[in-house]
Scaffold this motif. Sequence first.
Motif, PDB file in Angstrom:
ATOM      1  N   GLY A  35     -13.684  -2.490  49.541  1.00  0.00           N
ATOM      2  CA  GLY A  35     -14.683  -2.647  50.006  1.00  0.00           C
ATOM      3  C   GLY A  35     -15.889  -1.553  48.783  1.00  0.00           C
ATOM      4  N   GLU A  36     -14.423  -0.581  48.309  1.00  0.00           N
ATOM      5  CA  GLU A  36     -15.540   0.432  47.582  1.00  0.00           C
ATOM      6  C   GLU A  36     -16.164  -0.026  46.362  1.00  0.00           C
ATOM      7  N   CYS A  37     -15.842  -1.122  46.244  1.00  0.00           N
ATOM      8  CA  CYS A  37     -16.641  -1.870  44.604  1.00  0.00           C
ATOM      9  C   CYS A  37     -17.749  -2.220  45.285  1.00  0.00           C
ATOM     10  N   ILE A  38     -18.354  -3.142  46.285  1.00  0.00           N
ATOM     11  CA  ILE A  38     -19.164  -3.160  46.229  1.00  0.00           C
ATOM     12  C   ILE A  38     -20.511  -3.100  46.394  1.00  0.00           C
ATOM     13  N   PRO A  39     -20.709  -1.268  46.180  1.00  0.00           N
ATOM     14  CA  PRO A  39     -21.787  -0.441  45.457  1.00  0.00           C
ATOM     15  C   PRO A  39     -22.580  -0.714  44.380  1.00  0.00           C
ATOM     16  N   LEU A  40     -21.478  -1.268  43.625  1.00  0.00           N
ATOM     17  CA  LEU A  40     -21.118  -1.338  41.948  1.00  0.00           C
ATOM     18  C   LEU A  40     -21.533  -2.842  41.852  1.00  0.00           C
ATOM     19  N   ALA A  41     -21.582  -3.266  42.589  1.00  0.00           N
ATOM     20  CA  ALA A  41     -21.904  -4.816  42.277  1.00  0.00           C
ATOM     21  C   ALA A  41     -23.509  -4.949  42.873  1.00  0.00           C
ATOM     22  N   VAL A  42     -23.475  -4.103  43.527  1.00  0.00           N
ATOM     23  CA  VAL A  42     -24.945  -3.793  44.018  1.00  0.00           C
ATOM     24  C   VAL A  42     -25.917  -2.868  42.676  1.00  0.00           C
ATOM     25  N   ASN A  45     -27.173  -5.617  40.422  1.00  0.00           N
ATOM     26  CA  ASN A  45     -27.746  -6.505  40.940  1.00  0.00           C
ATOM     27  C   ASN A  45     -28.282  -6.113  41.662  1.00  0.00           C
ATOM     28  N   PRO A  46     -29.003  -5.445  42.354  1.00  0.00           N
ATOM     29  CA  PRO A  46     -29.692  -5.407  43.357  1.00  0.00           C
ATOM     30  C   PRO A  46     -30.054  -5.906  44.638  1.00  0.00           C
ATOM     31  N   ALA A  47     -29.860  -7.378  44.453  1.00  0.00           N
ATOM     32  CA  ALA A  47     -30.133  -8.710  44.736  1.00  0.00           C
ATOM     33  C   ALA A  47     -29.173  -8.955  45.379  1.00  0.00           C
ATOM     34  N   THR A  48     -28.479  -8.164  45.490  1.00  0.00           N
ATOM     35  CA  THR A  48     -26.311  -8.782  45.844  1.00  0.00           C
ATOM     36  C   THR A  48     -26.824  -8.932  47.760  1.00  0.00           C
ATOM     37  N   ARG A  49     -25.934  -9.570  48.197  1.00  0.00           N
ATOM     38  CA  ARG A  49     -26.305 -10.084  49.555  1.00  0.00           C
ATOM     39  C   ARG A  49     -24.728 -10.393  49.606  1.00  0.00           C
ATOM     40  N   VAL A  50     -23.644  -9.280  50.684  1.00  0.00           N
ATOM     41  CA  VAL A  50     -22.603 -10.360  50.655  1.00  0.00           C
ATOM     42  C   VAL A  50     -22.254 -11.080  52.448  1.00  0.00           C
ATOM     43  N   PRO A  51     -21.995 -11.792  52.009  1.00  0.00           N
ATOM     44  CA  PRO A  51     -21.895 -12.916  53.201  1.00  0.00           C
ATOM     45  C   PRO A  51     -20.987 -13.427  54.862  1.00  0.00           C
ATOM     46  N   ALA A  59     -21.868 -20.531  46.046  1.00  0.00           N
ATOM     47  CA  ALA A  59     -20.512 -20.803  44.993  1.00  0.00           C
ATOM     48  C   ALA A  59     -20.900 -19.549  44.920  1.00  0.00           C
ATOM     49  N   GLN A  60     -21.192 -20.062  43.528  1.00  0.00           N
ATOM     50  CA  GLN A  60     -22.019 -19.124  42.047  1.00  0.00           C
ATOM     51  C   GLN A  60     -21.931 -17.702  42.663  1.00  0.00           C
ATOM     52  N   ALA A  61     -23.326 -17.000  43.858  1.00  0.00           N
ATOM     53  CA  ALA A  61     -23.516 -16.199  44.683  1.00  0.00           C
ATOM     54  C   ALA A  61     -22.450 -15.464  45.017  1.00  0.00           C
ATOM     55  N   PHE A  62     -21.186 -16.523  45.684  1.00  0.00           N
ATOM     56  CA  PHE A  62     -20.569 -15.994  46.112  1.00  0.00           C
ATOM     57  C   PHE A  62     -19.677 -15.243  45.287  1.00  0.00           C
ATOM     58  N   TRP A  63     -19.539 -15.628  43.788  1.00  0.00           N
ATOM     59  CA  TRP A  63     -18.693 -15.206  42.282  1.00  0.00           C
ATOM     60  C   TRP A  63     -19.109 -14.609  41.683  1.00  0.00           C
ATOM     61  N   ALA A  64     -20.919 -14.145  41.704  1.00  0.00           N
ATOM     62  CA  ALA A  64     -21.227 -13.295  40.968  1.00  0.00           C
ATOM     63  C   ALA A  64     -20.708 -11.559  41.680  1.00  0.00           C
ATOM     64  N   ILE A  65     -20.479 -11.283  42.854  1.00  0.00           N
ATOM     65  CA  ILE A  65     -20.384 -10.289  43.283  1.00  0.00           C
ATOM     66  C   ILE A  65     -18.903  -9.946  42.426  1.00  0.00           C
TER      67      ILE A  65
END
Length: 494
Positions: free
Chosen positions: A275-282, A285-291, A341-347
């Motif tokens: 979970g600590e990795c998610i801010p790095l994905a954001v 890409n600031p548009a990142t949305r975790v489903p 699916a591509q949005a999932f992998w983009a994270i």
Amino acid sequence: MSLASEPSAGAAGLNESQREAVLAAFAGVLDASGIIGGGSPDAARYLHDWTGDYGGAALAVLRPATVEQVQAVVRLCGEHGVAIVPQGGNTGLVAGAISDGARPAVIVSLERLNRIRRIDAANFTLQADAGVVLQTLKDAAEAENMLFPLALGAQGSCQIGGNVATNAGGINVLRYGMTRDLVLGLEVVLPDGSLWQGMTGLRKDNRGYNLKQLLIGSEGTLGVITGVEVKLFPRPANIETAYLGARSFAEAMALFGLARRVCSDLLTAFEVIGGECIPLAVLSNPATRVPLADEWPVHIVMELACSAAIDGRALLETLLAEAFEAGLLGDGAIAQSRAQAQAFWAIREDLVEGQARRGMHVRTDLSVRLSDVPRLIDQARAYVAADWPGWLPIAYGHAGDGNIHFNVMPPLGLAPERIREEGRRLLQGLYAVARDLGGSFSAEHGVGRSRRDVFLAGLAPNQRAAVRALKAAFDPQGIMNPGCLVPPVTNLDQ
């Protein structure tokens, strides 16, 4: 952590007349666009790695356009005592394709050898020049309704020859294996300039020593790969992707075990993300949305692929129902389209870019037995918390094959020289955690120059002797990528 030096250092050991003679010899076998001077601004992208952590030097960057030109270049290098550093897409992370300037050297870029040579649909094989970009190769297979399953974050720029030279891994190792499992044959220019031709298209060939497997993963230290023959597979008709939330890495690995039993070999990928990795994905890409509805300690991206005769969606839903009932999942979403699916992998992909944007950090490429994945992460986190307060550990990777990238971000504002010095010590501690679990410090990135000493220190005397004998047999002059993987032949016993 850096190999930075002035470009002119690539001519160390040569006086001006010798340097001019060597360059004139190269000009005699290559066209004008095939030579870039080592001090030219155009050479910069060949002399630094993707991360910016490693910089090097070279007498020149050579860009042969044919296999015959590669042979001519290698022969000239042998005659003049010039080292050769083969380079593909230069996307590596261990300084394997960067000359350190310790001796006269040239970068030999394979980027102009970029033809798809042949696709044999009946044999499910594809032959390509070593400089073909991985995505281009994958697209060529897809155009024939087939699949080449090697999948990497850098697939839009890495080259198949480099993938083979480093035995690249990626997200589909779980089902299809490492690069060495996907290669049927190679074409290689050996250090004396001769051409070793091993592309027969045979799946079973038990005639003596398997030189192909020795050359795969040799990181340019035994020869220059110029051609590759790979296996193709039927293109899956159904691909199902899920993004899941779990309470711990132990639960995530228990879910993986269940998924293997329910889905068997239809399971193609199983990635874990702390979970600590998610801010790095954001950050990337600031548009990142975790489903997922809530925050979870562990995120999972899993995928299965099958033919049209199998209901992959029903199989995935059955798996997730069993997982929820067993208490192994807290939340989850199934992709309703390829775009989703591509949005999932983009994270998963964006968190890597986010680390680069944040700045210098400690990277690892550890592997352990599947049963030890949670223990590896727990022990590594405990080590960082106890010995390196203020540093932020992040864990993610290919849990389905036991490969975890346990990276550590330095405190913001820490001076670069302190990051390098403290990072080296921190890294040794992480390697020790993996070693104590019977694991490896290099799962898929190779050894290169940055991990050479760790590699050598872990070899038993008879293993070191075998490495020395192989290197000397293939490359008695020591001109092939010196300093990468192993030190110069005369220093192997040190």
